[in-house]
Design a protein around this motif. Structure first.
Motif, short mmCIF file in Angstrom:
data_model
loop_
_atom_site.label_atom_id
_atom_site.label_comp_id
_atom_site.label_asym_id
_atom_site.label_seq_id
_atom_site.Cartn_x
_atom_site.Cartn_y
_atom_site.Cartn_z
N VAL A 1 0.86 -1.19 0.00
CA VAL A 1 0.00 0.00 0.00
C VAL A 1 0.89 1.24 0.00
O VAL A 1 1.61 1.50 0.97
CB VAL A 1 -0.95 0.02 1.22
N GLU A 2 0.84 1.99 -1.07
CA GLU A 2 1.69 3.18 -1.19
C GLU A 2 1.13 4.37 -0.42
O GLU A 2 1.86 5.09 0.25
CB GLU A 2 1.88 3.53 -2.67
N ARG A 3 -0.16 4.60 -0.55
CA ARG A 3 -0.85 5.63 0.22
C ARG A 3 -2.26 5.14 0.50
O ARG A 3 -2.83 4.39 -0.30
CB ARG A 3 -0.88 6.97 -0.53
N LEU A 4 -2.81 5.57 1.61
CA LEU A 4 -4.12 5.10 2.06
C LEU A 4 -5.03 6.29 2.36
O LEU A 4 -4.62 7.22 3.05
CB LEU A 4 -3.95 4.24 3.31
N VAL A 5 -6.26 6.23 1.83
CA VAL A 5 -7.28 7.23 2.15
C VAL A 5 -8.44 6.53 2.83
O VAL A 5 -8.97 5.54 2.30
CB VAL A 5 -7.80 7.94 0.87
N VAL A 6 -8.83 7.00 4.00
CA VAL A 6 -10.00 6.46 4.69
C VAL A 6 -10.98 7.59 4.93
O VAL A 6 -10.59 8.70 5.29
CB VAL A 6 -9.61 5.77 6.02
N MET A 7 -12.28 7.29 4.76
CA MET A 7 -13.28 8.35 4.83
C MET A 7 -14.45 7.99 5.73
O MET A 7 -15.19 7.03 5.49
CB MET A 7 -13.79 8.67 3.42
N ASP A 8 -14.59 8.72 6.81
CA ASP A 8 -15.80 8.84 7.61
C ASP A 8 -16.37 7.53 8.14
O ASP A 8 -17.52 7.18 7.85
CB ASP A 8 -16.87 9.59 6.82
N VAL B 1 1.55 -2.67 15.59
CA VAL B 1 2.53 -2.22 14.59
C VAL B 1 1.88 -1.11 13.78
O VAL B 1 0.94 -1.36 13.03
CB VAL B 1 2.97 -3.37 13.66
N LYS B 2 2.37 0.10 13.91
CA LYS B 2 1.74 1.24 13.27
C LYS B 2 1.99 1.24 11.76
O LYS B 2 3.06 0.85 11.28
CB LYS B 2 2.28 2.56 13.85
N LEU B 3 0.98 1.68 11.02
CA LEU B 3 1.14 1.89 9.58
C LEU B 3 2.11 3.04 9.37
O LEU B 3 2.06 4.04 10.07
CB LEU B 3 -0.20 2.22 8.93
N THR B 4 2.98 2.91 8.37
CA THR B 4 3.94 3.98 8.10
C THR B 4 3.71 4.68 6.77
O THR B 4 4.32 5.71 6.50
CB THR B 4 5.38 3.42 8.12
N MET B 5 2.85 4.11 5.91
CA MET B 5 2.57 4.80 4.65
C MET B 5 1.76 6.07 4.91
O MET B 5 1.08 6.18 5.93
CB MET B 5 1.83 3.88 3.67
N PRO B 6 1.84 7.07 4.02
CA PRO B 6 1.02 8.27 4.19
C PRO B 6 -0.47 7.92 4.21
O PRO B 6 -0.95 7.15 3.37
CB PRO B 6 1.38 9.13 2.97
N VAL B 7 -1.19 8.50 5.16
CA VAL B 7 -2.62 8.25 5.31
C VAL B 7 -3.36 9.59 5.28
O VAL B 7 -2.97 10.54 5.97
CB VAL B 7 -2.92 7.53 6.64
N LEU B 8 -4.41 9.66 4.47
CA LEU B 8 -5.31 10.81 4.49
C LEU B 8 -6.60 10.39 5.17
O LEU B 8 -7.29 9.46 4.70
CB LEU B 8 -5.60 11.30 3.07
N ALA C 1 -1.52 4.75 12.84
CA ALA C 1 -0.61 5.16 11.78
C ALA C 1 0.24 6.32 12.24
O ALA C 1 -0.18 7.13 13.08
CB ALA C 1 -1.40 5.54 10.52
N THR C 2 1.45 6.43 11.69
CA THR C 2 2.39 7.46 12.13
C THR C 2 2.40 8.70 11.25
O THR C 2 2.94 9.73 11.63
CB THR C 2 3.83 6.89 12.16
N ASN C 3 1.81 8.61 10.07
CA ASN C 3 1.87 9.73 9.12
C ASN C 3 0.47 10.01 8.60
O ASN C 3 0.07 9.53 7.55
CB ASN C 3 2.82 9.39 7.97
N VAL C 4 -0.30 10.77 9.38
CA VAL C 4 -1.71 11.00 9.08
C VAL C 4 -1.95 12.45 8.74
O VAL C 4 -1.61 13.35 9.52
CB VAL C 4 -2.60 10.59 10.26
N GLN C 5 -2.53 12.68 7.58
CA GLN C 5 -2.99 14.01 7.21
C GLN C 5 -4.49 14.07 7.42
O GLN C 5 -5.20 13.09 7.20
CB GLN C 5 -2.65 14.31 5.75
#
Length: 457
Positions: free
Chosen positions: A140-147, A242-249, A269-273
């Motif tokens: 998973v390169e980047r992950l977007v999760v919504m609501d 184990v925290k996710l390290t990929m960028p997460v929106l 996750a460690t990198n959450v926008q």
């Protein structure tokens, strides 16, 4: 961070899907793929370029991604499966835990000849996507999760106490009998309670999705998604170690999860926008399609997303940084993250460190004109400088105009740990720079005045 404005083309997409039933682009190919976990998954895909997997939620199927798929296919390969038990995928008796469904998604991706992908999810799709990212983190390169919440991840227990989510515990043979022939009535309740606009989803969309769940076995399989929550919670408590390290929106509708979506994801996750879609409830693709499409596209296409380490520093935070005022890249939407006061409309830039973790951090806040912030405190010791505009701030347990002091640009002030303070802006926006020692927090003296609480209720 959004770097482009909405285009006429995207606005046209939003208008197109506002009044018609959703449908993925007709150019998409379709195929049924057998998952080793005993399910046949219908997948549609099209476009060219980097691969994006879209995972839908409950009360919908893969067609709900129509606006996003139509836009992304211009320069991405878009893969859109129906979850097991939903749409045109098979409806097995078992396997509705999200760990098993993540394996279904992996079977789809590899059967189509792909490996690493972006993943975008909504609602129950978030739960499947989190399991997928936790099980296959290097895919998973980047992950977007919504609501939507994640079972077992705080504040999961608090969410379960909300009577508005009674449908989480409404399942089984008797529930199936009660809903049989009344599927539209049942789904109307879900659509109506979680929308920010009573006209959305529209009639054609509601009829279309209700009909798909009215198929033989459809409601049994739909209810099974909720029956599995207890197992999902157990699995996620293990994944969380184990925290996710990929960028997460993490995207929340302003009138639904709002900034709470990012709070949830920062547990795992460690990198959450963080992004909040103004005016929208839960049904982001139906309520604010153009804005949401642009938000996701900008995140997926951004040339650099800083990766946060366990120490709270970022990969491009090497200690040397020089920025002119023109180089501060504020998001073009409110994103009141940790370290701010949780007020909608406030735009935040993290200049150094991470306010959610231990260590020194510096943030820049742009506060809109005519904003009033009730009395609150932060656990850490913070110092601040007014960059532009006139900032009016006072100390005390309740907002008091008489205690406000006007601070013009260049002014300095402090926010001592756990000392309540309040503020407001006048006819112009104000930019302040704040430095503190994380992890930070925001606690309102009167919890009923906490804007984050109002958005999550």
């Amino acid at each position: 961070m959004i770097r482009r404005f909405l285009t006429v083309a995207i606005l046209a997409i939003g208008a197109t899907f506002m009044h018609a039933q959703p449908s993925l682009p007709s150019s998409f190919q379709a195929k049924t793929i057998h998952s080793p976990e005993a399910a046949d998954i219908l997948v549609r895909w099209g476009g060219k370029g980097p691969v994006v997997v879209l995972i839908h939620g409950y009360a919908e199927n893969s067609d709900s991604w129509a606006p996003l798929a139509a836009d992304l296919m211009k320069d991405h390969t878009v893969v859109v499966p129906d979850l097991r038990g939903i749409g045109k995928s098979s409806k097995p008796e078992n396997g509705y835990d999200k760990k098993t469904q993540a394996k279904d998604i992996r079977a789809v991706v590899t059967a189509l000849g792909y490996d690493k992908t972006f993943v975008v999810a909504h609602d129950i799709g978030n739960m499947v996507a989190y399991a997928y990212a936790a099980m296959y983190p290097d895919k998973v390169e980047r992950l977007v999760v919504m609501d939507a919440p994640i079972p077992g991840i705080e504040p999961w227990k608090e969410i379960l106490l909300n009577p508005g989510v009674w449908h989480f515990n409404f399942h089984g043979p008797d529930a199936e009998r009660l809903v049989a022939g009344r599927e539209r009535i049942y789904f109307d309740r879900i659509w109506n309670d979680f929308t920010g606009d009573s006209s959305k989803p529209g009639e054609a969309t509601r009829n279309f999705f209700a009909a798909t769940y009215a198929q033989p076995g459809g409601m049994r399989a739909g209810f099974a998604q909720f029956t599995a929550f207890s197992q999902d919670a157990k699995d996620n408590e293990v994944f969380e170690r184990v925290k996710l390290t990929m960028p997460v929106l993490a995207v929340g509708g302003e009138k639904s999860f709002g900034p709470l979506q990012a709070v949830i994801m920062r547990h795992v996750a460690t990198n959450v926008q963080e992004a909040v879609v103004a005016g929208s409830g839960h049904w982001l693709m139906e309520e604010r399609p153009a804005y949401t499409v642009t938000l996701i596209r900008n995140f997926l296409d951004s040339p650099q997303v800083a990766a946060t380490s366990s120490a709270g520093t970022t990969s491009n935070d090497l200690g040397e940084k020089r920025l002119t005022p023109a180089e501060y890249e504020f998001p073009q939407h409110g994103n009141p993250g940790t370290g701010s006061s949780g007020v909608g409309g406030i735009q935040t830039v993290v200049l150094k460190g991470n306010p959610n973790t231990a260590g020194v951090y510096t943030i820049m806040l742009r506060v809109p004109a005519h904003t009033k912030i009730a009395a609150h405190s932060h656990r850490d010791d913070r110092v601040a400088t007014v960059i532009s505009g006139t900032w009016r701030i006072g100390y005390g347990e309740e907002f008091d105009e008489a205690k406000l002091k006007a601070l013009p640009p260049g002014s300095f002030y402090t926010e001592p740990p756990s000392e309540a303070h309040f503020a407001e802006t006048g006819d112009e926006a104000v930019v302040v720079q704040i430095t503190g020692s994380g992890p930070s927090s925001t606690d309102y003296v009167d919890p009923t005045q906490d804007p984050r609480r109002r958005k999550s209720e």
